[in-house]
Write a protein that holds these residues in place. Sequence first.
Motif, PDB file in Angstrom:
ATOM      1  N   ALA A  96      -0.506  22.651   7.868  1.00  0.00           N
ATOM      2  CA  ALA A  96      -1.620  21.537   7.368  1.00  0.00           C
ATOM      3  C   ALA A  96      -1.724  20.520   8.174  1.00  0.00           C
ATOM      4  N   THR A  97      -2.899  19.698   8.403  1.00  0.00           N
ATOM      5  CA  THR A  97      -3.019  18.632   9.258  1.00  0.00           C
ATOM      6  C   THR A  97      -3.737  17.433   8.464  1.00  0.00           C
ATOM      7  N   LEU A  98      -3.695  16.095   9.097  1.00  0.00           N
ATOM      8  CA  LEU A  98      -4.700  15.152   8.457  1.00  0.00           C
ATOM      9  C   LEU A  98      -5.084  14.157   9.605  1.00  0.00           C
ATOM     10  N   LYS A  99      -5.898  13.491   9.541  1.00  0.00           N
ATOM     11  CA  LYS A  99      -6.505  12.582  10.573  1.00  0.00           C
ATOM     12  C   LYS A  99      -6.364  11.261  10.239  1.00  0.00           C
ATOM     13  N   LEU A 100      -5.547  10.666  11.152  1.00  0.00           N
ATOM     14  CA  LEU A 100      -5.366   9.254  10.974  1.00  0.00           C
ATOM     15  C   LEU A 100      -6.769   8.276  11.602  1.00  0.00           C
ATOM     16  N   LYS A 101      -6.631   7.150  11.047  1.00  0.00           N
ATOM     17  CA  LYS A 101      -7.907   6.179  11.367  1.00  0.00           C
ATOM     18  C   LYS A 101      -8.132   5.982  12.913  1.00  0.00           C
ATOM     19  N   LEU A 109       3.311  10.114   4.756  1.00  0.00           N
ATOM     20  CA  LEU A 109       2.125  11.162   4.885  1.00  0.00           C
ATOM     21  C   LEU A 109       2.696  12.694   5.005  1.00  0.00           C
ATOM     22  N   ALA A 110       3.463  12.820   5.767  1.00  0.00           N
ATOM     23  CA  ALA A 110       4.251  13.948   6.237  1.00  0.00           C
ATOM     24  C   ALA A 110       4.482  14.908   4.773  1.00  0.00           C
ATOM     25  N   HIS A 111       4.979  14.184   3.822  1.00  0.00           N
ATOM     26  CA  HIS A 111       5.543  14.626   2.603  1.00  0.00           C
ATOM     27  C   HIS A 111       4.250  15.061   1.757  1.00  0.00           C
ATOM     28  N   ILE A 112       3.140  14.683   1.771  1.00  0.00           N
ATOM     29  CA  ILE A 112       2.057  14.946   0.949  1.00  0.00           C
ATOM     30  C   ILE A 112       1.195  15.852   1.649  1.00  0.00           C
ATOM     31  N   LEU A 113       1.407  16.439   2.891  1.00  0.00           N
ATOM     32  CA  LEU A 113       0.646  17.492   3.359  1.00  0.00           C
ATOM     33  C   LEU A 113       1.216  18.868   2.550  1.00  0.00           C
ATOM     34  N   PRO A 114       0.329  19.901   2.247  1.00  0.00           N
ATOM     35  CA  PRO A 114       0.515  20.795   1.415  1.00  0.00           C
ATOM     36  C   PRO A 114       1.549  21.933   2.206  1.00  0.00           C
ATOM     37  N   SER A 115       1.247  22.063   3.439  1.00  0.00           N
ATOM     38  CA  SER A 115       2.045  23.040   4.323  1.00  0.00           C
ATOM     39  C   SER A 115       2.655  22.552   5.619  1.00  0.00           C
ATOM     40  N   ALA A 116       3.455  23.310   6.057  1.00  0.00           N
ATOM     41  CA  ALA A 116       3.774  22.708   7.705  1.00  0.00           C
ATOM     42  C   ALA A 116       2.641  22.691   8.544  1.00  0.00           C
ATOM     43  N   LEU A 123       0.873  -1.342  -0.033  1.00  0.00           N
ATOM     44  CA  LEU A 123       0.127  -0.049  -0.120  1.00  0.00           C
ATOM     45  C   LEU A 123       0.777   1.336   0.080  1.00  0.00           C
ATOM     46  N   ASN A 124       1.998   1.348   0.829  1.00  0.00           N
ATOM     47  CA  ASN A 124       2.614   2.493   0.823  1.00  0.00           C
ATOM     48  C   ASN A 124       3.586   2.537  -0.478  1.00  0.00           C
ATOM     49  N   ASN A 125       4.027   1.640  -0.989  1.00  0.00           N
ATOM     50  CA  ASN A 125       4.671   1.793  -2.279  1.00  0.00           C
ATOM     51  C   ASN A 125       3.762   2.239  -3.412  1.00  0.00           C
ATOM     52  N   LEU A 126       2.373   1.635  -3.461  1.00  0.00           N
ATOM     53  CA  LEU A 126       1.541   1.947  -4.308  1.00  0.00           C
ATOM     54  C   LEU A 126       1.315   3.244  -4.442  1.00  0.00           C
ATOM     55  N   LYS A 181      -3.267   9.704  -0.695  1.00  0.00           N
ATOM     56  CA  LYS A 181      -3.796   9.749   0.829  1.00  0.00           C
ATOM     57  C   LYS A 181      -4.285   8.672   1.630  1.00  0.00           C
ATOM     58  N   THR A 182      -5.180   8.099   0.840  1.00  0.00           N
ATOM     59  CA  THR A 182      -6.174   6.909   1.690  1.00  0.00           C
ATOM     60  C   THR A 182      -5.380   5.566   1.320  1.00  0.00           C
ATOM     61  N   LEU A 183      -4.441   5.536   0.479  1.00  0.00           N
ATOM     62  CA  LEU A 183      -3.503   4.430   0.785  1.00  0.00           C
ATOM     63  C   LEU A 183      -2.684   4.576   1.937  1.00  0.00           C
ATOM     64  N   LEU A 184      -2.086   5.582   2.044  1.00  0.00           N
ATOM     65  CA  LEU A 184      -1.010   5.705   3.286  1.00  0.00           C
ATOM     66  C   LEU A 184      -1.800   5.658   4.484  1.00  0.00           C
ATOM     67  N   LEU A 185      -3.109   6.150   4.614  1.00  0.00           N
ATOM     68  CA  LEU A 185      -3.893   6.104   5.820  1.00  0.00           C
ATOM     69  C   LEU A 185      -4.072   4.586   6.032  1.00  0.00           C
TER      70      LEU A 185
END
Length: 489
Positions: free
Chosen positions: A287-292, A278-285, A234-237, A258-262
């Motif tokens: 920005a946040t995302l919610k883990l499962k 996941l850190a690298h796909i965030l658009p800015s320092a 999933l990570n490499n995909l 994003k959904t593959l990495l989550l």
Amino acid sequence: APAPAPATQLPAPAPAPEAEEDEEKKTAASEAVAVFADGRRLDHRQCMIEAIRCNPRNTRAIFFLSQLLGKDETVKLADGAVVDAVFLLKETIKYDPNCSLAYYQLAGKISLREKIRLDDWRKLSAQELLVEALNRNPQHGPSYAALASALVYADRGSKTNKAQVVLRNGKVLTAAAAYREALCLRYQPAEMCVRLYRLLKPTEMVQLPDGRHLNRQQLLLEALVYNPQEDSALNNLASTLRDKDTVVIPHRGLFNRKTLLLEAQHINPRARKVYDNLAHILPSATATLKLKDGRVMNRRQLFLEAYRFDAWPSRIAVLESIALTMGDDEVLQLPPIAVPRKDTLPPPPTEPLTRQQLLMYVIESDKNMHRSYHALAQTLHGHETVTLGDGRTLSKADLLIETIRVQRTRAAVYLELAELMSTSHIAGIPVESLSPAPAPAPASSKEESSDDDPDDEIDGVGGDRDENDEEEADEGEQSEGDGEGEGEG
């Protein structure tokens, strides 16, 4: 013989969940004790030692005793000799030269740069030991996988990347061919698909044993067919997709990067490269995302999770990424981590550090971190200098020159150095000592880099590998939204 003592009924173990059944069986076997009429009590290992005492050429007892010893562990035989697993495996080969498992296990006890002398005076490397194992049993999937790992290591110093071996039956094996053989024998098929993916170039395809030709993305989808919980697939995909691309995983639906990495993080919460990507796909320092699991994280928090679970010394790159998220006046306390006994790097920081101090620590640990040199230069003003742990005192100009030494294709650094030289208070910078920069590589949408484990030991042989060894290879490549981050392939 005296009458046997009445048997003692051991209490039945409490029922355990199915997931813990195998582990409990191993524990029960290691704790089982045979009680004899004369009062002797022998466990599993002591029974093997007694078998060898009765017949010093009993190769089965010798081999299985070697499997009971951990790394650097020894055992005392009945004749008083203190031996380790390597000695026992060499003894197995001495009395049974056709024991393929002994060659396979012995290959896992040495590094790929070593050679070991057998009792017949042959001096063999790990790769040669694996060839000997396959010559005796060409149906052993783990030997093919380990041989492929050795051939990948051999290819690192080659310009042709064509390291190969020839078995006794005439079969020619490259790294990819060895992985295909392991896949054909159904040895960890999901992992073999992921490893084949890492060997392929973006436009290459590979033929599977059933005749199908698959590209890199299709290999990862094939891995998920074998094992839907393969987090490395999933990570490499995710690394094969652009920002707005999607992919359909059979029986699971539509996914984007994003959904593959989550999903990968949810399957393996200790996979450091998933946090890194996941850190690298965030658009800015900010920005946040919610883990499962419900946690909400920004870029720095994701890098800190990667730092917690990463294998030393590759944590240095994560520390650089953390430093780049800090302001000049910020102070950060890093989480405590475990460090291997044989580590040669400076001890990990335990005190709160400023951005400048953390960048200096990164450079002292690895003198080729060009982003750290450049970021450290930005913390200096006027005639300010910094003194590194190796005694070097560097000015802003010196740090920019070091940046160019490591990475000569960063136009912005040349421009910054030129502007610095034009000011009146800077003079005497030895720019003429720099050799001409090489021609820049063709532009591409993604930066490819090797996935192979930098360790020189064979993956998955001998049972002595650190659990982080496998994790080292499970990485994708992402790019940060602000262009500052560097993905990992």
